[in-house]
Design a protein around this motif. Structure first.
Motif, PDB file in Angstrom:
ATOM      1  N   GLU A 176      -8.347   3.271  -3.691  1.00 48.32           N
ATOM      2  CA  GLU A 176      -8.704   3.330  -2.265  1.00 48.32           C
ATOM      3  C   GLU A 176      -9.904   4.257  -2.100  1.00 48.32           C
ATOM      4  OE1 GLU A 176      -5.667   4.795   0.450  1.00 48.32           O
ATOM      5  OE2 GLU A 176      -6.563   3.590   2.057  1.00 48.32           O
ATOM      6  N   HIS A 205      -3.495  -2.855   3.908  1.00 45.75           N
ATOM      7  CA  HIS A 205      -2.754  -2.160   4.988  1.00 45.75           C
ATOM      8  C   HIS A 205      -3.637  -2.148   6.229  1.00 45.75           C
ATOM      9  CE1 HIS A 205      -5.143   0.859   2.910  1.00 45.75           C
ATOM     10  NE2 HIS A 205      -4.836   1.833   3.756  1.00 45.75           N
ATOM     11  N   HIS A 235     -13.008   4.172   2.273  1.00 50.27           N
ATOM     12  CA  HIS A 235     -11.901   4.900   2.895  1.00 50.27           C
ATOM     13  C   HIS A 235     -12.469   5.394   4.220  1.00 50.27           C
ATOM     14  CE1 HIS A 235      -8.348   7.894   2.601  1.00 50.27           C
ATOM     15  NE2 HIS A 235      -7.925   6.731   3.036  1.00 50.27           N
ATOM     16  N   ARG A 262     -10.439   0.768  12.944  1.00 54.40           N
ATOM     17  CA  ARG A 262      -9.494   0.770  11.823  1.00 54.40           C
ATOM     18  C   ARG A 262      -8.728  -0.558  11.744  1.00 54.40           C
ATOM     19  NH1 ARG A 262      -6.831   0.005   8.295  1.00 54.40           N
ATOM     20  NH2 ARG A 262      -5.435   1.320   7.045  1.00 54.40           N
ATOM     21  N   ASP A 315       1.825   2.006   3.865  1.00 52.91           N
ATOM     22  CA  ASP A 315       1.026   3.231   3.898  1.00 52.91           C
ATOM     23  C   ASP A 315       1.888   4.424   4.327  1.00 52.91           C
ATOM     24  OD1 ASP A 315      -1.315   4.688   3.550  1.00 52.91           O
ATOM     25  OD2 ASP A 315      -2.109   4.262   5.538  1.00 52.91           O
ATOM     26  N   HIS A 323     -10.332  -0.753   5.410  1.00 52.42           N
ATOM     27  CA  HIS A 323     -11.182   0.431   5.628  1.00 52.42           C
ATOM     28  C   HIS A 323     -12.677   0.132   5.651  1.00 52.42           C
ATOM     29  CE1 HIS A 323      -8.315   3.703   5.904  1.00 52.42           C
ATOM     30  NE2 HIS A 323      -7.691   3.307   4.812  1.00 52.42           N
ATOM     31  N   HIS A 368       0.806  -1.228   0.000  1.00 49.67           N
ATOM     32  CA  HIS A 368       0.000   0.000   0.000  1.00 49.67           C
ATOM     33  C   HIS A 368       0.835   1.272   0.000  1.00 49.67           C
ATOM     34  CE1 HIS A 368      -3.820   2.127   0.300  1.00 49.67           C
ATOM     35  NE2 HIS A 368      -3.171   3.014   1.025  1.00 49.67           N
TER      36      HIS A 368
HETATM   37 ZN   LIG Z   1      -5.695   3.766   3.925  1.00 41.19          ZN
END
Ligand SMILES: [Zn+2]
Length: 357
Positions: A139, A224, A165, A235, A302, A203, A7
């Motif tokens: 994303e 990620h 997201h 998350r 990320d 997400h 990611h």
């Molecule tokens: Zn993200």
């Protein structure tokens, strides 16, 4: 060793943050130091650093987000604006392909020959490193104007869609919101199945996550994503979600964003040195323990996702330092074969299997 990063938001950094990713990180930092408080922290990702760190394969996103002081303005107010932003980011990747900096990997044959190319370059000090290979992902799905547009995006090279997201969108609920898929979201997943578009579960809000796994029949990854058992919060993936992903043959990429690595770490307040790459390995290890093997864990840093060095593990200056994760895994008793699996092989095999290679 070759490294696969599942990611990075490269085009978003280049187009929205106006970063020249062909510069070394030091030069980007020097340039951006003239504009304190405007850019998202000290840059840690650019092409020279990816090359230096042997990060030869990445999943690169189209990310329809703006950078504005007021949070409400970070989301596009019209679908067509979002579509245009993603098309602009796609144009960035294409331009760098033309230049030989990037190499698109849309199928098994290209992925296999790219990995071979890197493996050969890594054992020959006289050989120039190959381009950075990338698999194109999205994303947040708002740039897909309607579910039936999935085929059009596939033809343009898109291979993975993460419908969510932050917050709710036209298709689903994402991080920080609660709720199911929308009717369009259910259609989107059916169209993705038809087109062979892979699903990124990262997400998705819990209810949307479970619904998506039921409707979508194809291969799923979590690009990620860390573990809720170690860091509470929506998350992160709960253990039953990790188990469900393992059953589906997923690979879960460990994210390097400090607030997802240890509990209670606060953006813009906490000391980055409280977090180290050992915490990243804790999340990798948790997934491996749940699986009973090292076949479902990978890396999805990320590191250019809207933050910088101030929000990344304190024992890492740039992404070129990723190799340290392999050393920590070895120190924890992981075999050489398992370390390779986590650093690159699991994700490569996931795509070869998904694409029939
Ligand atoms: Zn993200």
């Amino acid at each position: 060793m070759l490294i696969f990063d599942a990611h990075l938001d490269l085009a978003w950094n280049a187009v929205e943050w106006n970063r020249n990713l062909e510069w070394p990180v030091a030069r980007i930092r020097e340039f951006e130091n003239q504009f304190p408080g405007i850019v998202p922290g000290d840059c840690t990702v650019s092409f020279p650093e990816l090359q230096a760190g042997n990060i030869g394969v990445v999943i690169a996103t189209l990310l329809p987000r703006l950078h504005r002081k007021d949070k409400a303005l970070t989301f596009y107010q019209g679908r067509e604006s979002s579509y245009a932003a993603a098309q602009g980011q796609l144009a960035y990747y294409r331009a760098l392909e033309q230049k030989g900096v990037l190499r698109s990997l849309p199928d098994s044959a290209s992925l296999q020959s790219h990995v071979k190319d890197w493996q050969e370059a890594l054992v020959d000090p006289n050989r120039q490193r190959p381009p950075i290979g990338y698999i194109l992902s999205m994303e947040g799905a708002p740039p897909i104007l309607e579910p039936t547009q999935v085929g059009h995006w596939y033809d343009e090279g898109l291979r993975i869609v993460g419908p969510a997201h932050y917050g709710p969108n036209e298709y689903c609920h994402g991080t920080g919101s609660e709720g199911p898929l929308t009717p369009d979201g259910r259609e989107l997943l059916k169209e993705m199945d038809k087109a062979g578009m892979l699903l990124d579960a990262t997400h998705l809000a819990d209810e949307s996550f479970w619904e998506a796994l039921e409707i979508y029949q194809g291969p799923v990854l979590a690009s990620h994503h860390n573990c809720r058992a170690l860091v509470p919060g929506d998350r992160q993936l709960a253990d039953d979600q990790i188990q469900a992903l393992i059953k589906r043959g997923s690979v879960i990429g460990a994210a390097f964003d400090n607030w997802m690595l240890i509990p209670g770490w606060k953006k813009k307040q906490s000391d980055p040195s409280l977090v180290s790459l050992k915490h990243v390995v804790d999340h990798i290890d948790h997934v491996c323990q749940l699986a009973g093997n090292a076949r479902h864990s990978g890396i999805g840093t990320d590191l250019d996702g809207g933050f910088g060095k101030e929000q990344s593990p304190g024992d890492m200056d740039t992404i070129a330092g990723l190799g340290r994760v392999a050393e920590i895994l070895s120190e924890r008793g992981y075999s050489d074969e398992d370390v390779e699996r986590i650093m690159w092989k699991n994700f490569v095999e996931f795509f070869l299997k998904a694409w029939g290679g």
